[in-house]
Scaffold this active site. Structure first.
Site, PDB file in Angstrom:
ATOM      1  N   CYS A   1      -2.609   7.874 -25.754  1.00 14.73           N
ATOM      2  CA  CYS A   1      -4.131   7.664 -26.073  1.00 14.73           C
ATOM      3  C   CYS A   1      -4.657   9.055 -26.072  1.00 14.73           C
ATOM      4  O   CYS A   1      -5.818   9.421 -26.079  1.00 14.73           O
ATOM      5  CB  CYS A   1      -4.959   6.870 -25.163  1.00 14.73           C
ATOM      6  SG  CYS A   1      -5.338   7.413 -23.515  1.00 14.73           S
TER       7      CYS A   1
ATOM      8  N   HIS B   1      -1.808   1.367  -4.117  1.00 19.77           N
ATOM      9  CA  HIS B   1      -2.152   2.821  -3.979  1.00 19.77           C
ATOM     10  C   HIS B   1      -0.878   3.846  -4.936  1.00 19.77           C
ATOM     11  O   HIS B   1      -0.843   4.985  -4.780  1.00 19.77           O
ATOM     12  CB  HIS B   1      -1.817   3.294  -2.525  1.00 19.77           C
ATOM     13  CG  HIS B   1      -2.883   2.865  -1.686  1.00 19.77           C
ATOM     14  ND1 HIS B   1      -2.913   2.781  -0.242  1.00 19.77           N
ATOM     15  CD2 HIS B   1      -4.220   2.214  -2.111  1.00 19.77           C
ATOM     16  CE1 HIS B   1      -4.051   2.219   0.371  1.00 19.77           C
ATOM     17  NE2 HIS B   1      -4.737   1.803  -0.720  1.00 19.77           N
TER      18      HIS B   1
ATOM     19  N   CYS C   1      -2.102   7.434 -16.728  1.00 24.85           N
ATOM     20  CA  CYS C   1      -3.044   8.027 -17.681  1.00 24.85           C
ATOM     21  C   CYS C   1      -4.370   7.549 -17.092  1.00 24.85           C
ATOM     22  O   CYS C   1      -4.495   6.328 -16.875  1.00 24.85           O
ATOM     23  CB  CYS C   1      -3.003   7.588 -19.170  1.00 24.85           C
ATOM     24  SG  CYS C   1      -4.374   7.917 -20.144  1.00 24.85           S
TER      25      CYS C   1
ATOM     26  N   GLN D   1       0.785  -1.251  -0.065  1.00 23.95           N
ATOM     27  CA  GLN D   1       0.058   0.129  -0.016  1.00 23.95           C
ATOM     28  C   GLN D   1       0.806   1.306   0.089  1.00 23.95           C
ATOM     29  O   GLN D   1       0.357   2.398   0.035  1.00 23.95           O
ATOM     30  CB  GLN D   1      -0.804   0.004   1.335  1.00 23.95           C
ATOM     31  CG  GLN D   1      -2.008  -1.065   1.319  1.00 23.95           C
ATOM     32  CD  GLN D   1      -2.658  -1.003   2.563  1.00 23.95           C
ATOM     33  OE1 GLN D   1      -2.052  -1.373   3.666  1.00 23.95           O
ATOM     34  NE2 GLN D   1      -3.688  -0.960   2.347  1.00 23.95           N
TER      35      GLN D   1
ATOM     36  N   GLY E   1       4.077  -5.629   8.914  1.00 22.55           N
ATOM     37  CA  GLY E   1       3.993  -4.296   9.210  1.00 22.55           C
ATOM     38  C   GLY E   1       2.613  -3.393   8.765  1.00 22.55           C
ATOM     39  O   GLY E   1       2.517  -2.453   8.618  1.00 22.55           O
TER      40      GLY E   1
ATOM     41  N   ASP F   1       5.797   4.723  -1.753  1.00 23.44           N
ATOM     42  CA  ASP F   1       7.427   5.532  -1.730  1.00 23.44           C
ATOM     43  C   ASP F   1       8.289   5.032  -2.913  1.00 23.44           C
ATOM     44  O   ASP F   1       9.435   5.719  -2.580  1.00 23.44           O
ATOM     45  CB  ASP F   1       7.773   5.543  -0.242  1.00 23.44           C
ATOM     46  CG  ASP F   1       7.702   3.836   0.281  1.00 23.44           C
ATOM     47  OD1 ASP F   1       7.910   3.177  -0.137  1.00 23.44           O
ATOM     48  OD2 ASP F   1       7.238   3.923   1.516  1.00 23.44           O
TER      49      ASP F   1
END
Ligand SMILES: [Zn+2]
Length: 231
Positions: A133, A101, A109, A83, A170, A86
């Site tokens: 596109c 994420h 895009c 998730q 974690g 970074d």
């Protein structure tokens, strides 16, 4: 994983939102309503965002990230679902990654979902458009209110279906869709190994719970597993 590389969490003590207040929950709708303005804000960010970018730019992978990359190159870890936005797993050398994420170093895009590096896209005219596109480009980071790109999610469910042992490191894994993956693994007869300094909702379902930060436990785990492999 990232907190141990000096990246502040969003919530909880020392969290960015705790410090500066929650951002608007309709970030994606605001982007769609005025992409050019969203890009202007992105390019001259407010103080909390500036602080976050600066921290991300200078952060380095920790021993936990390196251990996962080591398990991947040994052929043991087949997929890494994160998730975190970074980019630290990639910097550590992991390649089989699904970033649910998004990744803050990339641009996506919203029409064809192609991803580009910042260097590939000219930002003189805002919003920038897709070279493939002509769709509108936004940061790859998934905004509040934005659906997780469907092809990423599909690959996560596909990998979960093949998984006989999932390492949950974690995260309390309480937020959907990430929360679903360990549950699916258990339901299909696979095992969970949890790495977390604290008890979580997954603890009851985990075959093994390792109560320590991932930067401490993962290198030891990776070391022992690869040793077993070569023995
Ligand atoms: Zn496109």
């Amino acid at each position: 994983m990232s907190v141990e590389s000096g990246i502040p969490p969003f919530r909880g003590p020392g969290g960015l939102w705790t410090k500066y207040g929650e951002p608007p929950m309709n970030g994606y709708q605001r982007f769609l309503a005025d992409p050019a303005q969203a890009w202007r804000e992105r390019l001259s960010p407010s103080r909390p965002m500036r602080e976050l970018w600066e921290t991300l730019r200078t952060a380095e992978p920790n021993s936990g990230h390196h251990a996962l990359a080591q398990l991947e190159s040994a052929g043991i870890l087949r997929c890494l679902i994160t998730q975190n936005v970074d980019n630290l797993h990639r910097l550590a050398g992991s390649q089989l990654i699904e970033e649910i994420h998004g990744n803050y170093t990339l641009i996506r895009c919203i029409q064809c979902t192609s991803r580009f590096t910042r260097e590939e896209i000219r930002l003189e005219a805002l919003p920038p458009h897709c070279p493939r596109c002509d769709g509108i480009l936004k940061s790859d980071t998934v905004s509040f209110g934005e659906p997780i790109p469907t092809e990423v999610l599909a690959r996560c469910f596909e990998e979960t279906e093949k998984c006989d042992c999932m390492l949950v490191a974690g995260t309390s894994a309480t937020v959907y869709p990430a929360a679903q993956f360990p549950i699916d693994v258990r339901q299909q007869g696979g095992q969970l190994i949890e790495i977390n300094p604290h008890e979580t909702e997954l603890t009851a379902f985990a075959a093994i719970s390792l109560r320590a930060p991932s930067a401490v436990v993962l290198p030891e785990l990776a070391g022992r597993i690869t040793q077993l492999r070569t023995a």
